[in-house]
Scaffold this motif. Structure first.
Motif, short mmCIF file in Angstrom:
data_model
loop_
_atom_site.label_atom_id
_atom_site.label_comp_id
_atom_site.label_asym_id
_atom_site.label_seq_id
_atom_site.Cartn_x
_atom_site.Cartn_y
_atom_site.Cartn_z
N LYS A 1 15.74 31.34 77.58
CA LYS A 1 15.74 30.27 78.31
C LYS A 1 13.94 30.35 79.03
O LYS A 1 14.10 31.24 79.94
CB LYS A 1 16.09 30.17 80.31
N PRO A 2 13.86 29.63 79.31
CA PRO A 2 12.14 29.35 79.28
C PRO A 2 12.22 30.02 81.46
O PRO A 2 12.62 29.75 82.17
CB PRO A 2 11.83 27.91 79.10
N PRO A 3 10.86 30.68 81.54
CA PRO A 3 10.69 30.91 82.75
C PRO A 3 10.63 29.99 83.43
O PRO A 3 10.08 28.64 83.51
CB PRO A 3 9.41 31.80 83.03
N VAL A 4 10.47 30.22 85.14
CA VAL A 4 11.02 28.70 86.18
C VAL A 4 9.40 29.76 86.34
O VAL A 4 8.79 30.67 87.44
CB VAL A 4 11.90 29.19 87.53
N ASP A 5 8.95 27.73 87.77
CA ASP A 5 8.23 28.59 88.69
C ASP A 5 6.78 29.58 87.66
O ASP A 5 6.21 30.56 88.60
CB ASP A 5 8.62 29.49 89.42
N VAL A 6 7.19 28.28 86.56
CA VAL A 6 5.48 29.01 86.15
C VAL A 6 4.60 27.12 85.47
O VAL A 6 5.26 26.44 85.69
CB VAL A 6 5.36 29.62 84.85
N GLU B 1 1.96 25.36 83.11
CA GLU B 1 3.21 24.34 82.02
C GLU B 1 2.47 25.35 81.03
O GLU B 1 2.37 25.21 80.15
CB GLU B 1 2.70 23.07 81.72
N GLU B 2 0.48 25.92 81.35
CA GLU B 2 0.27 27.08 80.07
C GLU B 2 1.09 28.19 80.16
O GLU B 2 1.40 28.46 79.03
CB GLU B 2 -1.71 27.16 80.76
N GLN B 3 1.49 28.57 81.60
CA GLN B 3 2.01 29.87 81.36
C GLN B 3 2.93 29.73 80.07
O GLN B 3 4.13 30.68 79.43
CB GLN B 3 2.41 30.86 82.37
N ARG B 4 3.92 28.99 81.06
CA ARG B 4 5.12 27.94 79.95
C ARG B 4 5.21 27.70 77.93
O ARG B 4 5.63 28.85 77.56
CB ARG B 4 5.78 27.23 80.19
N ILE B 5 3.85 27.58 78.37
CA ILE B 5 3.80 27.04 76.25
C ILE B 5 3.47 28.29 75.70
O ILE B 5 3.77 29.10 74.62
CB ILE B 5 2.48 26.38 76.20
N ALA B 6 2.43 29.79 76.79
CA ALA B 6 1.74 30.53 76.08
C ALA B 6 4.13 31.78 75.90
O ALA B 6 3.27 32.28 74.75
CB ALA B 6 1.55 31.85 76.97
N TRP B 7 4.18 31.21 76.80
CA TRP B 7 5.76 32.10 76.09
C TRP B 7 6.77 31.66 75.80
O TRP B 7 7.00 32.17 74.31
CB TRP B 7 6.56 32.10 77.76
N PHE B 8 6.71 30.09 75.17
CA PHE B 8 6.52 29.78 74.32
C PHE B 8 6.50 29.79 72.91
O PHE B 8 7.54 30.07 71.74
CB PHE B 8 6.47 28.36 73.95
N LYS C 1 2.93 22.02 72.48
CA LYS C 1 3.90 21.64 73.33
C LYS C 1 4.50 22.17 74.09
O LYS C 1 5.32 23.06 73.84
CB LYS C 1 4.50 20.19 72.66
N ASP C 2 4.38 21.62 75.52
CA ASP C 2 5.61 22.19 76.88
C ASP C 2 7.05 21.92 76.44
O ASP C 2 7.49 20.96 76.23
CB ASP C 2 4.81 21.46 77.93
N PRO C 3 7.48 22.64 75.90
CA PRO C 3 9.64 22.56 76.34
C PRO C 3 9.92 22.22 77.26
O PRO C 3 11.32 22.08 77.34
CB PRO C 3 9.78 23.83 75.35
N GLY C 4 9.14 22.67 78.53
CA GLY C 4 10.31 22.34 79.87
C GLY C 4 10.93 23.57 80.17
O GLY C 4 11.39 24.29 79.71
N GLU C 5 11.88 23.06 81.14
CA GLU C 5 12.26 23.92 82.29
C GLU C 5 13.43 24.69 81.49
O GLU C 5 14.24 25.24 81.63
CB GLU C 5 12.08 23.38 83.39
N ILE C 6 14.22 23.14 81.22
CA ILE C 6 15.05 22.92 80.67
C ILE C 6 16.03 23.86 79.19
O ILE C 6 14.07 23.65 78.42
CB ILE C 6 15.89 21.63 79.98
N ASP D 1 10.26 15.24 77.89
CA ASP D 1 9.82 15.55 79.55
C ASP D 1 10.70 16.51 79.57
O ASP D 1 12.44 16.48 79.56
CB ASP D 1 9.37 14.99 80.48
N GLY D 2 10.57 18.19 78.86
CA GLY D 2 12.13 18.85 78.92
C GLY D 2 12.29 19.57 80.30
O GLY D 2 13.01 20.19 80.68
N SER D 3 11.52 19.13 81.36
CA SER D 3 12.17 19.08 82.77
C SER D 3 12.13 18.54 83.48
O SER D 3 13.57 19.09 84.72
CB SER D 3 10.84 19.60 83.31
N LYS D 4 13.10 17.37 82.84
CA LYS D 4 13.72 16.31 83.67
C LYS D 4 15.52 16.19 82.84
O LYS D 4 15.48 15.85 82.25
CB LYS D 4 13.27 15.06 84.11
N TRP D 5 15.86 16.82 83.21
CA TRP D 5 17.85 16.38 83.07
C TRP D 5 17.58 15.22 83.22
O TRP D 5 17.72 14.21 83.88
CB TRP D 5 19.03 17.35 83.93
#
Length: 414
Positions: free
Chosen positions: A86-91, A93-100, A220-225, A306-310
């Motif tokens: 599960k991707p991190p929340v409250d980060v 986009e750059e931080q989420r891509i780095a996590w990914f 590419k940003d996978p989003g929060e979902i 958009d990986g952050s919109k359900w």
């Protein structure tokens, strides 16, 4: 391809009409935007005419072993699997891509091996024999999370299609554990198989190819979902585009054969006053190979991901594309009413699992079962809302499962 045909019109008797009237006044389960049989009529949507025909909204416009050489801890456990990342929340986009990028080695579904390289040939061989219906499901979660509820859905598919062919696209279920899950059906000679998909092959020469290359390279940003959910949205489109057939979510109870349907998608909700559909859903898709609507779906997925919109890449995607193309020539498809696949809305599904506590509720259960025996092909269980609910004896769900299972084991412990 499987046999095709047109649905005949459903003729309701006096008792059915009475039951529907009873449900309208007594039903605390079916929401206002669910469709009662017979509600659809000719109407104009955004200047375009659609007509109800036979319960449909017309728009003019050789068995391979499931045993795998992959490690059980990889495939059947709860370890480094895509569904658990599960991707991190409250980060940012750059931080989420780095996590990914850091987590990419754990995304087994992206990896190529002997099984993925055999994928296309295995699909062709599996469907080479006569199949009453050719169907696909996806399962990206750990194999051990494929439980009794999902298995009951498989049972109902084969009850309605004893000579159907069902392929589950799943790296995790193609394992010794997954073979054990499917073995009761295989022992009864039903044609079901879990097959590791080759995503690069599925998306090759489609608008999704560049999107997938960017995702698996970590650019590419996978989003929060969780990405597994959105990959499932895309895989179903690609596999139908390349092979044709039926796609079903695993949280469906099938009530009657789908073999008479062709190039169809279901409405989830309608405006009860105008009769216009307000949302489509992609949990059931029935399309010919290379259908232009599927191409448009894939194109939209890649262009507007958009990986952050359900729902943005799933039900909402289907809805916005159909609104754009339904008046164009060459896009011949059918929009089925909510009664076909979504007769109960997600926020009301719990009522179908409960034992009736008085005579009034017993009458309601009988009326509901009568209603579902009409234009309903299957019931979406909305597992996010219902997965923890027990199927109680005497409930609508209990009686549906009892009438449509093939093994019928442990129904009330599911």
């Amino acid at each position: 391809m499987y046999a095709l045909g047109r649905n005949s019109s459903v003729i309701f008797s006096t008792i059915t009409i009475a039951a529907v009237i009873f449900i309208v006044y007594e039903d605390s389960v079916i929401s206002n935007d669910s469709l009662q049989p017979g509600v659809f009529r000719a109407r104009e949507i955004s200047g375009r005419i659609q007509t109800r025909v036979g319960g449909q909204i017309k728009s003019t416009i050789s068995h391979i072993s499931l045993l795998s050489v992959q490690e059980e801890i990889e495939n059947a456990g709860s370890g480094s699997l895509m569904g658990s990342l599960k991707p991190p929340v409250d980060v940012t986009e750059e931080q989420r891509i780095a996590w990914f990028r850091k987590k990419l080695p754990e995304f087994e579904i992206f990896k190529s091996n002997n099984l993925t390289r055999q994928f296309h040939g295995r699909v062709l061989e599996f469907f080479s024999e006569e199949c009453e219906v050719r169907a696909f499901m996806t399962w990206i979660s750990p194999a051990r999370s494929f439980g009794r509820r999902e298995f009951l859905g498989l049972e109902t598919f084969f009850k309605a299609h004893p000579h159907g062919c069902l392929m589950i696209l799943s790296r995790t279920l193609e394992s010794r554990y997954g073979y054990g899950v499917l073995k009761p059906l295989l022992d009864r000679k039903y044609k079901v198989s879990a097959v590791t998909p080759d995503l690069s092959f599925l998306f090759k020469n489609t608008p999704a190819e560049a999107w997938f290359d960017a995702i698996k390279s970590g650019n590419k940003d996978p989003g929060e979902i969780p990405l597994a959910q959105n990959l499932s949205n895309l895989i179903r489109l690609a596999v139908l585009y390349k092979y044709g057939g039926v796609y079903l979510d695993t949280d469906f109870i099938i009530l009657k054969s789908l073999k008479g349907l062709r190039n169809s998608i279901g409405a989830q909700s309608i405006d009860i006053v105008s009769g216009n559909w307000t949302r489509l859903n992609n949990a059931v898709l029935i399309f010919d190979m290379n259908h232009p609507l599927l191409f448009k779906f894939i194109e939209e997925f890649a262009a507007t991901f958009d990986g952050s919109k359900w729902g943005h890449n799933g039900p909402y995607l289907a809805s916005r594309i159909v609104q754009r193309v339904e008046n164009r020539p060459g896009y011949n498809f059918t929009i089925l009413p909510p009664s076909a696949f979504y007769p109960v809305n997600w926020n009301n599904i719990g009522g179908l699992f409960k034992t009736p506590e008085n005579k009034g509720r017993w009458r309601w259960v009988n009326a509901k079962l009568l209603q579902l025996s009409g234009e309903t092909y299957g019931v979406h269980l909305w597992n996010k809302q219902s997965s923890r609910l027990k199927i109680e004896e005497g409930s609508v769900m209990g009686r549906l499962i009892s009438d449509h299972c093939v093994i019928c084991d442990q129904i009330y412990s599911s």
